[in-house]
Scaffold this active site. Structure first.
Site, PDB file in Angstrom:
ATOM      1  N   HIS A 167       5.449 -25.985  11.494  1.00  0.00           N
ATOM      2  CA  HIS A 167       6.848 -26.424  11.545  1.00  0.00           C
ATOM      3  C   HIS A 167       7.030 -27.753  12.279  1.00  0.00           C
ATOM      4  O   HIS A 167       7.728 -28.641  11.808  1.00  0.00           O
ATOM      5  CB  HIS A 167       7.724 -25.364  12.223  1.00  0.00           C
ATOM      6  CG  HIS A 167       7.505 -23.977  11.703  1.00  0.00           C
ATOM      7  ND1 HIS A 167       7.315 -23.712  10.372  1.00  0.00           N
ATOM      8  CD2 HIS A 167       7.448 -22.770  12.325  1.00  0.00           C
ATOM      9  CE1 HIS A 167       7.160 -22.400  10.200  1.00  0.00           C
ATOM     10  NE2 HIS A 167       7.233 -21.814  11.373  1.00  0.00           N
ATOM     11  N   GLU A 225      12.400 -21.591  22.161  1.00  0.00           N
ATOM     12  CA  GLU A 225      12.868 -20.253  21.802  1.00  0.00           C
ATOM     13  C   GLU A 225      13.083 -19.445  23.074  1.00  0.00           C
ATOM     14  O   GLU A 225      12.406 -19.676  24.077  1.00  0.00           O
ATOM     15  CB  GLU A 225      11.832 -19.543  20.924  1.00  0.00           C
ATOM     16  CG  GLU A 225      11.584 -20.243  19.606  1.00  0.00           C
ATOM     17  CD  GLU A 225      10.676 -19.433  18.689  1.00  0.00           C
ATOM     18  OE1 GLU A 225      11.197 -18.825  17.752  1.00  0.00           O
ATOM     19  OE2 GLU A 225       9.465 -19.390  18.951  1.00  0.00           O
ATOM     20  N   LYS A 280       7.887 -20.234  23.972  1.00  0.00           N
ATOM     21  CA  LYS A 280       8.643 -18.969  23.966  1.00  0.00           C
ATOM     22  C   LYS A 280       9.235 -18.782  25.360  1.00  0.00           C
ATOM     23  O   LYS A 280       8.699 -19.298  26.346  1.00  0.00           O
ATOM     24  CB  LYS A 280       7.701 -17.793  23.690  1.00  0.00           C
ATOM     25  CG  LYS A 280       6.976 -17.868  22.353  1.00  0.00           C
ATOM     26  CD  LYS A 280       7.807 -17.296  21.233  1.00  0.00           C
ATOM     27  CE  LYS A 280       7.018 -17.221  19.942  1.00  0.00           C
ATOM     28  NZ  LYS A 280       7.884 -17.220  18.760  1.00  0.00           N
ATOM     29  N   LYS A 338       2.684 -18.139   5.500  1.00  0.00           N
ATOM     30  CA  LYS A 338       1.758 -18.416   6.586  1.00  0.00           C
ATOM     31  C   LYS A 338       1.361 -17.129   7.302  1.00  0.00           C
ATOM     32  O   LYS A 338       2.073 -16.145   7.155  1.00  0.00           O
ATOM     33  CB  LYS A 338       2.369 -19.427   7.554  1.00  0.00           C
ATOM     34  CG  LYS A 338       3.401 -18.818   8.547  1.00  0.00           C
ATOM     35  CD  LYS A 338       3.976 -19.866   9.444  1.00  0.00           C
ATOM     36  CE  LYS A 338       3.485 -19.780  10.849  1.00  0.00           C
ATOM     37  NZ  LYS A 338       4.190 -18.850  11.720  1.00  0.00           N
ATOM     38  N   HIS A 378       8.707 -22.261   6.291  1.00  0.00           N
ATOM     39  CA  HIS A 378      10.137 -21.944   6.103  1.00  0.00           C
ATOM     40  C   HIS A 378      11.054 -22.994   6.720  1.00  0.00           C
ATOM     41  O   HIS A 378      12.217 -23.095   6.367  1.00  0.00           O
ATOM     42  CB  HIS A 378      10.465 -20.517   6.575  1.00  0.00           C
ATOM     43  CG  HIS A 378      10.670 -20.374   8.044  1.00  0.00           C
ATOM     44  ND1 HIS A 378       9.633 -20.215   8.923  1.00  0.00           N
ATOM     45  CD2 HIS A 378      11.792 -20.372   8.795  1.00  0.00           C
ATOM     46  CE1 HIS A 378      10.115 -20.106  10.155  1.00  0.00           C
ATOM     47  NE2 HIS A 378      11.429 -20.201  10.104  1.00  0.00           N
ATOM     48  N   LYS A 427      15.128 -25.047   5.500  1.00  0.00           N
ATOM     49  CA  LYS A 427      16.358 -25.111   6.308  1.00  0.00           C
ATOM     50  C   LYS A 427      17.194 -26.306   5.867  1.00  0.00           C
ATOM     51  O   LYS A 427      16.680 -27.409   5.716  1.00  0.00           O
ATOM     52  CB  LYS A 427      16.024 -25.260   7.801  1.00  0.00           C
ATOM     53  CG  LYS A 427      15.427 -24.002   8.426  1.00  0.00           C
ATOM     54  CD  LYS A 427      15.184 -24.219   9.913  1.00  0.00           C
ATOM     55  CE  LYS A 427      14.356 -23.110  10.507  1.00  0.00           C
ATOM     56  NZ  LYS A 427      15.129 -21.951  10.924  1.00  0.00           N
ATOM     57  N   ARG A 450       0.818  -1.231   0.000  1.00  0.00           N
ATOM     58  CA  ARG A 450       0.000   0.000   0.000  1.00  0.00           C
ATOM     59  C   ARG A 450       0.842   1.266   0.000  1.00  0.00           C
ATOM     60  O   ARG A 450       0.408   2.285  -0.525  1.00  0.00           O
ATOM     61  CB  ARG A 450      -0.889   0.007   1.241  1.00  0.00           C
ATOM     62  CG  ARG A 450      -2.068  -0.944   1.132  1.00  0.00           C
ATOM     63  CD  ARG A 450      -2.782  -1.001   2.440  1.00  0.00           C
ATOM     64  NE  ARG A 450      -3.644   0.156   2.576  1.00  0.00           N
ATOM     65  CZ  ARG A 450      -4.967   0.088   2.717  1.00  0.00           C
ATOM     66  NH1 ARG A 450      -5.554  -1.089   2.764  1.00  0.00           N
ATOM     67  NH2 ARG A 450      -5.694   1.159   2.819  1.00  0.00           N
TER      68      ARG A 450
HETATM   69  C1  BG6 Z   1       7.671 -18.438  12.769  1.00  0.00           C
HETATM   70  C2  BG6 Z   1       6.842 -18.138  13.986  1.00  0.00           C
HETATM   71  O1  BG6 Z   1       6.933 -19.165  11.832  1.00  0.00           O
HETATM   72  O2  BG6 Z   1       8.810 -19.186  13.155  1.00  0.00           O
HETATM   73  C3  BG6 Z   1       7.665 -17.414  15.037  1.00  0.00           C
HETATM   74  O3  BG6 Z   1       5.722 -17.341  13.604  1.00  0.00           O
HETATM   75  C4  BG6 Z   1       8.926 -18.182  15.356  1.00  0.00           C
HETATM   76  O4  BG6 Z   1       6.909 -17.223  16.223  1.00  0.00           O
HETATM   77  C5  BG6 Z   1       9.669 -18.526  14.077  1.00  0.00           C
HETATM   78  O5  BG6 Z   1       9.743 -17.391  16.208  1.00  0.00           O
HETATM   79  C6  BG6 Z   1      10.833 -19.446  14.369  1.00  0.00           C
HETATM   80  O6  BG6 Z   1      11.614 -19.612  13.220  1.00  0.00           O
HETATM   81  P1  BG6 Z   1      13.159 -19.966  13.322  1.00  0.00           P
HETATM   82  O7  BG6 Z   1      13.568 -20.154  11.910  1.00  0.00           O
HETATM   83  O8  BG6 Z   1      13.820 -18.828  14.018  1.00  0.00           O
HETATM   84  O9  BG6 Z   1      13.253 -21.230  14.144  1.00  0.00           O
END
Ligand code: BG6
Length: 482
Positions: free
Chosen positions: A237, A213, A331, A145, A175, A179, A47
Site C-alpha cells: 500500500h 492505525e 499499529k 495479498k 486494495h 480507494k 473447504r
Molecule cells: C491490510 C493489512 O492490507 O490493510 C492490515 O493487512 C491493515 O494490517 C489494512 O490493517 C489497512 O487497510 P485500510 O483500508 O483499513 O487502511
C-alpha cells in the site's frame, strides 16, 4: 476501456473473513445498483462442507452484520442470494476440480476467479483449474495479498500463476488502489495545471506519507507475527501511494501507461541506508482513552516482529533529486490516518522580514482517510493596521471531498476492484514487474535488519512511534505533520 463481462464469478476462500466483511457486501452493492449483469452467477468455494443453501445462509449472516440497516431491502437481498451457489473443494485434491467445473457449466462466455486463500494453495489451485479446463483464454484471475514474503517467494507464486494465465489475465489486488481518494490523487495531479509545474525538486522540500492505525493484532496473530509492518503495509500500500505521488505523468489513463510509470518510479528507489530506517514495536499504553496491552502480551510470547516502521526514502531520478520521502506506518498509534503531505520550499526571499513578518513554507495535505480532503496551507496577513509590524499567518484553503461530493455514496475499495475484475479493466491492479520492484527494495531493508545491527525500538501504544522515528525528521530540521 474495453468491457468484456463474465458469466460467472468464482470465489475461492468464500467462507473466509475477507469474503464475509468485504467481498459479499461489495458484490451485493454491485447487484443492488444493477452494475453486474442479471445473469452473472457467483459461485463460492472453500473447504467447508456447505451446499448452496448453506452458502446463502452464510452470505445472509454476513450481510446482516456488515450492511447498514437502510440497505437491507428484502427483495434486493433475495435477488442477490439467488445468484449464489457453492461447491466444496480441497484445493490440494486435483480431482475435486472436475466437480467445480461441472458446477460452473459452460464458462466460454467468460469467467472471473478471485483467489483469497493462503498463497501456499495458489500453485495447487492453478494446477487444478488447468486440469479441469478452467484456465482458458476467457478466464481472468484476481489474487489477494500476500503475494509472497520476499522477492523469491513472490516470483514462485507469479511463476505458478503464469503457468496457467497470461499477464493480461492476472489481476493482483492492492486494495488501496480501489480507494476513491487514492484514485483522486491521480485526478488531482493530472487533472489540474496548477500542481504539476511545482511537483519537483526545485519547489518541493520533502514529502511525508503516513498510514497510521489504532488497531493492534486483530486476531491475526500468526499471520502478522510472520509478516510484520514492513511487509504487511509498506511493501504494497505505501509503495503504491509513493509511486502514484511521485511518478511521471502517464500518456493515458490506462493500465499500460499508468503501470509503466509506477514501475519506473519504483525502480528508481535508492537502497535505504541503515541510519535512515527505524523499526519499532508497541508496548502497553492507551489508545483513544482505552488501556491496551503491549505486542508481546497480545501475541502471548516475546517476538521481534516490527509493528512500526519509518523510512527516509530517496528517489534517484531528475525530478526528485535531493527530496526525501519520509514514510511512516504503525499499529496502535495515536490515530487512524492515511495522508500524503507535500512540503514545498519556502519563498526565496522574505520581503516582510524587516517588518517582522515570517513566512512558512506551503504545505499540501492530501488526507485519504478517515476524512477525505485536500488542504493547501498558505500564508495570509492577519487583518489590522500593522503598526506593530506585519503578522503573517498560515491559513487553510480547504477542499472537503466529503462535502463537495456529498451525494455520492462512498464505496468500499472491493466494489470497484471486483467490478473491474469482472469487466477486465486492469488499471488498478498491480503488474508483476511492479510487485517485484517493490520486493527488491523491501528485501534490501530486511537484509539490513537481518544483520542484527538495527535493533527494534519500543514505543508506547497511543503515541506516534519510537523517538528514533521523530529524530529521523528532526535531525534534518523537519517535523512530522502530527
Ligand atoms: C491490510 C493489512 O492490507 O490493510 C492490515 O493487512 C491493515 O494490517 C489494512 O490493517 C489497512 O487497510 P485500510 O483500508 O483499513 O487502511
Amino acid at each position: 476501456m474495453a468491457v468484456t463481462s463474465c458469466s460467472a464469478l468464482l470465489l475461492f476462500g468464500a467462507t473466509g473473513d475477507l469474503s464475509r466483511r468485504m467481498l459479499l457486501p461489495s458484490l451485493f452493492a454491485l447487484h443492488e445498483d444493477d452494475l453486474i449483469a442479471p445473469d452473472l452467477r457467483i459461485i463460492g468455494t472453500a473447504r467447508s462442507n456447505l451446499d448452496d443453501a448453506g452458502f446463502r445462509a452464510f452470505a445472509k449472516a454476513a450481510l446482516d452484520e456488515f450492511l447498514p440497516a437502510d440497505r437491507k431491502d428484502p427483495a434486493r437481498l433475495a435477488g442477490f442470494f439467488d445468484r449464489l451457489a457453492y461447491q466444496p473443494l480441497d484445493a490440494s485434491d486435483l480431482d475435486g476440480f472436475a466437480a467445480l467445473a461441472a458446477k460452473l457449466g459452460d464458462t466460454s462466455a467468460g469467467l472471473a476467479i478471485f483467489l483469497s486463500t493462503a498463497p501456499a494453495l495458489f500453485e495447487a489451485t492453478i494446477a487444478g483449474l488447468r486440469h479441469a479446463g478452467l484456465a482458458h483464454d476467457n478466464v481472468r484471475i484476481g489474487l489477494e495479498k500476500p503475494l509472497g514474503n520476499d522477492l523469491a517467494s513472490s516470483a514462485r507464486i507469479n511463476d505458478a500463476v503464469a503457468a496457467g494465465f497470461a499477464e493480461r489475465q492476472i489481476f493482483r489486488i492492492d486494495h488501496y488502489l480501489g480507494k476513491e481518494t487514492v484514485q483522486n490523487l491521480i485526478a488531482m495531479r493530472f487533472g489540474n495545471a496548477l500542481f504539476e509545474p511545482l511537483w519537483n525538486a526545485a519547489h518541493i522540500d520533502h514529502v511525508q506519507i503516513t498510514v497510521s492505525e489504532t488497531v493492534g493484532l486483530e486476531g491475526r496473530k500468526g499471520f502478522y507475527d510472520d509478516t510484520g509492518a514492513l511487509r504487511d503495509m509498506v511493501q504494497n500500500h505505501m509503495l503504491q501511494l509513493l509511486a502514484l505521488t511521485a511518478m511521471e505523468p502517464p500518456g493515458d489513463y490506462d493500465a499500460t501507461s499508468i503501470r509503466d510509470e509506477k514501475v519506473k518510479l519504483l525502480r528508481a528507489l535508492r537502497r535505504v541506508a541503515p541510519a535512515e530506517m527505524v523499526r519499532g514495536q508497541y508496548r502497553a499504553g492507551a489508545v483513544g482513552g482505552q488501556a491496551v496491552t503491549g505486542y508481546d502480551d497480545d501475541l502471548g510470547r516475546a517476538s521481534d516482529t516490527e509493528t512500526f516502521v519509518s523510512i527516509k526514502a530517496h528517489i534517484d531520478n531528475w525530478r526528485w533529486q535531493g527530496v526525501p520521502f519520509y514514510l511512516r506506518h504503525g499499529k496502535r498509534l495515536a490515530e487512524r490516518r492515511s495522508e500524503i503531505v507535500i512540503h514545498f520550499k519556502d519563498v526565496p526571499h522574505n520581503i516582510f522580514a524587516d517588518r517582522g513578518g515570517r513566512t512558512r513554507a506551503n504545505r499540501l495535505v492530501i488526507r485519504l482517510q478517515p476524512e477525505e480532503y485536500v488542504r493547501l496551507q498558505v500564508m495570509a496577513k492577519q487583518p489590522g493596521l500593522d503598526r506593530g509590524g506585519i503578522v503573517l499567518r498560515e491559513v487553510n484553503l480547504d477542499l472537503s471531498l466529503t462535502t463537495a461530493f456529498a451525494k455520492a455514496r462512498r464505496r468500499i475499495a472491493y466494489e470497484r476492484l471486483l467490478l473491474d475484475l469482472i469487466e477486465g479493466e486492469q488499471t488498478l491492479f498491480v503488474r508483476r514487474d511492479e510487485v517485484e520492484a517493490q520486493w527488491q527494495w523491501i528485501d534490501a531493508i530486511r537484509a539490513v535488519w537481518a544483520n542484527g545491527t538495527d535493533e527494534i525500538k519500543p514505543y508506547t501504544a497511543g503515541g506516534w512511534g519510537p523517538n528514533a522515528a521523530i529524530a529521523l525528521t528532526e535531525r534534518d530540521g523537519r517535523s512530522w505533520n502530527d
